[in-house]
Design a protein around this motif. Sequence first.
Motif, PDB file in Angstrom:
ATOM      1  N   LYS A 108     -17.447  -3.088  11.299  1.00  0.00           N
ATOM      2  CA  LYS A 108     -17.654  -1.651  11.480  1.00  0.00           C
ATOM      3  C   LYS A 108     -16.336  -0.961  11.140  1.00  0.00           C
ATOM      4  CE  LYS A 108     -20.592  -3.176  15.238  1.00  0.00           C
ATOM      5  NZ  LYS A 108     -20.910  -3.159  16.676  1.00  0.00           N
ATOM      6  N   ILE A 109     -16.394   0.075  10.346  1.00  0.00           N
ATOM      7  CA  ILE A 109     -15.174   0.748   9.895  1.00  0.00           C
ATOM      8  C   ILE A 109     -14.438   1.361  11.077  1.00  0.00           C
ATOM      9  CG2 ILE A 109     -14.247   2.655   8.545  1.00  0.00           C
ATOM     10  CD1 ILE A 109     -15.070   0.365   6.813  1.00  0.00           C
ATOM     11  N   LEU A 110     -13.157   1.006  11.200  1.00  0.00           N
ATOM     12  CA  LEU A 110     -12.305   1.585  12.233  1.00  0.00           C
ATOM     13  C   LEU A 110     -11.424   2.690  11.645  1.00  0.00           C
ATOM     14  CD1 LEU A 110     -11.168   1.503  15.138  1.00  0.00           C
ATOM     15  CD2 LEU A 110      -9.631  -0.330  14.400  1.00  0.00           C
ATOM     16  N   ALA A 111     -10.722   2.385  10.555  1.00  0.00           N
ATOM     17  CA  ALA A 111      -9.854   3.378   9.907  1.00  0.00           C
ATOM     18  C   ALA A 111      -9.822   3.071   8.421  1.00  0.00           C
ATOM     19  CB  ALA A 111      -8.449   3.339  10.497  1.00  0.00           C
ATOM     20  N   LEU A 112      -9.962   4.104   7.597  1.00  0.00           N
ATOM     21  CA  LEU A 112     -10.004   3.948   6.147  1.00  0.00           C
ATOM     22  C   LEU A 112      -8.638   4.206   5.527  1.00  0.00           C
ATOM     23  CD1 LEU A 112     -13.361   5.807   5.424  1.00  0.00           C
ATOM     24  CD2 LEU A 112     -12.915   3.374   4.992  1.00  0.00           C
ATOM     25  N   GLY A 113      -8.331   3.432   4.495  1.00  0.00           N
ATOM     26  CA  GLY A 113      -7.103   3.661   3.762  1.00  0.00           C
ATOM     27  C   GLY A 113      -7.050   5.014   3.093  1.00  0.00           C
ATOM     28  N   SER A 114      -8.201   5.581   2.775  1.00  0.00           N
ATOM     29  CA  SER A 114      -8.220   6.915   2.179  1.00  0.00           C
ATOM     30  C   SER A 114      -7.772   7.980   3.175  1.00  0.00           C
ATOM     31  CB  SER A 114      -9.627   7.240   1.664  1.00  0.00           C
ATOM     32  OG  SER A 114     -10.584   7.137   2.709  1.00  0.00           O
ATOM     33  N   GLN A 115      -7.958   7.706   4.480  1.00  0.00           N
ATOM     34  CA  GLN A 115      -7.494   8.630   5.514  1.00  0.00           C
ATOM     35  C   GLN A 115      -6.044   8.364   5.894  1.00  0.00           C
ATOM     36  OE1 GLN A 115     -10.823   7.333   8.142  1.00  0.00           O
ATOM     37  NE2 GLN A 115     -11.031   9.523   8.586  1.00  0.00           N
ATOM     38  N   PHE A 116      -5.673   7.080   5.913  1.00  0.00           N
ATOM     39  CA  PHE A 116      -4.345   6.665   6.349  1.00  0.00           C
ATOM     40  C   PHE A 116      -3.781   5.728   5.281  1.00  0.00           C
ATOM     41  CE2 PHE A 116      -7.085   7.247  10.093  1.00  0.00           C
ATOM     42  CZ  PHE A 116      -6.427   8.307  10.714  1.00  0.00           C
TER      43      PHE A 116
END
Length: 657
Positions: free
Chosen positions: A316-324
């Motif tokens: 399940k996605i926790l944090a995306l590289g596109s955001q961070f």
Amino acid sequence: MSREQPWEWSSLHRAVWILAWMYTGAAGAVTPTGVTKVSRVTGATPAGEFLPNPNQTHANHEVYGTDLGIVWDKGGGEVFVLFGDTFGAGWCGNGGCGTGWRSNVLARSSDTNLADGLTFSSMVQDYARHAKEVLPSKKVNNDEITVIPTAGVTVGSRHFIHYMSIHHWGEAGRWYTNYSGLAYSDDNGQTWVKHANARWWNNASWTNNFQMAALVKNGGFVYLYGTPNGRYGNVHLARVPEGALLDINAYRYWDGNGWAVSQAASQPVAIGIAGELSVSYNAALGRFLMTYLNEHRQAAVMRDAGTPVGPWSGEKILALGSQFPGLYNAFIHPWGSTATSLYFVMSQWTPYNTFLMRATLVADADGDNLLSEPGFESQSATPVTAPWYPVGNAGVDRNVGQARTGQDNGFVRYDSGWNALKQSVVVQPHTDYTLRGWVRTSANNTTGYFGARGPGNGPILGERAFASLPAYTEQVVTFNSGPNAIVEVYGGLWATEDTWLQLDDVSLKRGTNLVAHAGFEQQASASATSPWYADGNAGIDRGAGFARTGANNAWARGTQGWHAIKQEAAVTPHTRYTLKGWVRTSGAHNDGYFGARLPRGGPILSEVHYTQPLSGYTQLSVSFDSGANHSVELFAGLWASGTDTYIQVDDVTLTRD
């Protein structure tokens, strides 16, 4: 360390789920959403950043650039926070480079209010205002370039660090280790000793599965989740009694069904691509949470499970590289886990520092689905399909109005050959599963298939053929995993002209029986082998004509004392279970027991005492509550008192009520 949107329930649905969890005590699956940065943990605040920065490590500890931030409860009202390669005033300002290099540094924190950031109470120092390198390294390339911590745990008053000795760095996301090992401290982390024998040596092909780790205490054991060096391996599992952490021979390795002495027998508990692993038990949920970086998805992901061995949910996605941009780990803070919140420390390559993050946890109604990205909803771009992988011409329809639910779906389309979407998933060997998915196709499709097979395009375990499906139609396949610990699920077609299919809402769920080798058919010798074990004199009748069904059954026999066949089974805490099995006995039998207890000779949870001979196979049944436990020991045995006495056992089941 040198390297380079899920759906959300309505507020009403979430409230109903939380209330149901509170009153039933059942462990509820969750999914993370709404991840935000809470504070900077290390480094100086750059111009334009407005995050709290309580530690000011550049000024207070000569820590300008660092990474990781592994957190564990050290006792005494504090946690340790452990960092990787660290640079001082000569830091280059972009990634892990510069002067003032230390391979690792260590902080302490008593901060219980994480909502406003993570504040240190102290750092381990070698002189005033200078964080100490706690585990030294040679700093010689192609020998030992650095020593990087990967996990920590405290047992009693002794603290332990799991670390890796890095031989050399490779391309982005890849590095190569000499070995991984354990170090310990008896003085509150001020000094550390690398134990000479508590080591997992790498092999010539750099593929040992226990070079990086996460450590979790549970039920008198320390569980060690391991991955190979780098970020591209699966997750394996070992465990050891808490008091034997430094005894490498005391570790037992999960072989897919039970615990084996040999590391070579280990099987994965989760499919990678896994880097910088963290695992923690969330007591509020009664579930284990696993986080890691998936390079193929350019995201930090989370899995959850009701037991240490799983089955682990899909990613399940926790944090995306596109955001961070440049994120590469998510180390869970043990004090920040509630039924609705998850706090973790995350690194970003630029600015090569660490940040405290918070995610909201919401109920996941499909938490027993073992597949990642079942509805294709968090695919970041059409050509990117991980954790699904294309064979031939396949991809993702993004928000083009073709999905069954949500906005996205998978597709397969070409004019020749085999074309498919597939995903690998960990399963328990010799276990029943049900695979479901919704498919529609072009009118000219004649040879479509949906199913499961062994890894690496192995033998087909079960599949469903379909022709033209003008509307989404559910396909259902049941199969037994056979000897496989990993299977591939797929949806595809053979094309001779332009032909397509669309795939959505795929699920894979385990059958209800939690007993492995339930009918003893997979036992390969007369001696009981994992997951079955003998107490006293017990073993397997193989093809001897004594089985109730199939060819094999178990037996226990003796003239004096206790003799039994037993198996440890993973369970969810505070849950009702029913254990059933078929037993027959010798005529001299008068003192037999069938039931469940805590492992290692622990208290009996429930048992049936049978004192009369059972001349034919008779089904015995007991019900019990698992209490606070994540595993129980199932047993069938007898007490013999001077007379040759035996029992035979077959077709054992353990199901959740």
